[in-house]
Design an enzyme around this catalytic site. Structure first.
Site, PDB file in Angstrom:
ATOM      1  N   CYS A  35       0.754  -1.157   0.167  1.00 31.20           N
ATOM      2  CA  CYS A  35       0.085  -0.185   0.023  1.00 31.20           C
ATOM      3  C   CYS A  35       0.930   1.271   0.012  1.00 31.20           C
ATOM      4  O   CYS A  35       0.394   2.464  -0.339  1.00 31.20           O
ATOM      5  CB  CYS A  35      -0.764   0.024   1.316  1.00 31.20           C
ATOM      6  SG  CYS A  35      -0.169  -0.008   2.608  1.00 31.20           S
ATOM      7  N   ASP A  37       2.281   2.537   2.669  1.00 30.65           N
ATOM      8  CA  ASP A  37       2.093   3.477   3.612  1.00 30.65           C
ATOM      9  C   ASP A  37       3.449   3.300   4.566  1.00 30.65           C
ATOM     10  O   ASP A  37       3.777   2.298   4.719  1.00 30.65           O
ATOM     11  CB  ASP A  37       0.937   2.942   4.641  1.00 30.65           C
ATOM     12  CG  ASP A  37      -0.281   3.464   4.075  1.00 30.65           C
ATOM     13  OD1 ASP A  37      -0.307   4.128   2.830  1.00 30.65           O
ATOM     14  OD2 ASP A  37      -1.679   3.050   4.439  1.00 30.65           O
ATOM     15  N   CYS A  60      -3.090   5.495   5.434  1.00 30.88           N
ATOM     16  CA  CYS A  60      -4.573   5.417   5.491  1.00 30.88           C
ATOM     17  C   CYS A  60      -4.967   5.751   6.999  1.00 30.88           C
ATOM     18  O   CYS A  60      -4.414   5.669   7.995  1.00 30.88           O
ATOM     19  CB  CYS A  60      -4.844   4.030   5.063  1.00 30.88           C
ATOM     20  SG  CYS A  60      -4.614   2.506   6.397  1.00 30.88           S
ATOM     21  N   CYS A 104      -2.607  -2.875   8.635  1.00 31.02           N
ATOM     22  CA  CYS A 104      -2.287  -1.444   9.111  1.00 31.02           C
ATOM     23  C   CYS A 104      -2.077  -1.696  10.610  1.00 31.02           C
ATOM     24  O   CYS A 104      -0.995  -0.664  11.008  1.00 31.02           O
ATOM     25  CB  CYS A 104      -3.682  -0.550   8.911  1.00 31.02           C
ATOM     26  SG  CYS A 104      -4.266  -0.620   7.408  1.00 31.02           S
TER      27      CYS A 104
HETATM   28 FE1  FES Z   1      -1.422  -0.050   4.355  1.00 33.12          FE
HETATM   29 FE2  FES Z   1      -3.447   1.065   5.812  1.00 33.12          FE
HETATM   30  S1  FES Z   1      -3.663   0.531   3.846  1.00 33.12           S
HETATM   31  S2  FES Z   1      -1.336   0.587   6.222  1.00 33.12           S
END
Ligand code: FES
Length: 127
Positions: A35, A37, A60, A104
């Site tokens: 993702c 992040d 996110c 996450c």
């Molecule tokens: Fe990857 Fe939340 S979508 S950390």
């Protein structure tokens, strides 16, 4: 049923312990390649107790809520206890996360662990 619990929304809208600790005793940065992040965790440690913790998360809402909750859970705790923090405990404290958002909370567990490991490495260097 709402996708996100009230607790998740609360920590997302009003995250606790956001920021940077200058000259932190331990810093951990982790990311999720899928993702994209990124989460960075800063620890201030005295006598092996986490006296302050701050985080920066570029990610996110669930990642922000997870890091906020994780900082609340380890603040004031001995470092060994922080190492025991699991993503499951973070997700439970948030009253659950949707299945596709569980990674996450994994990021929060990994960021805490990376910061503690950095502290151990640094304190080992000075001895
Ligand atoms: Fe990857 Fe939340 S979508 S950390």
């Amino acid at each position: 049923m709402a996708l996100y619990s009230e607790t998740v929304m609360d920590h997302f809208r009003n995250p606790r312990n956001v920021g940077v600790i200058e000259e932190a005793d331990g810093v951990g940065e982790v990311g999720n390649a899928k993702c994209g992040d990124i989460m960075k965790m800063y620890l201030k440690i005295e006598d092996d107790v986490i006296v302050d913790v701050k985080f920066e998360t570029f990610g996110c809402g669930s990642a922000i809520a997870s890091s906020s909750m994780a900082t609340e859970m380890i603040k004031g705790k001995p470092v060994e206890e922080a190492l025991q923090l699991t993503n499951k405990a973070v997700a439970e404290a948030l009253d659950g996360l949707p299945a596709h958002k569980l990674h996450c909370s994994v990021l929060a567990e990994e960021a805490v662990r990376a910061a503690v490991e950095d502290y151990y490495k640094k304190s080992g260097d000075t001895n």
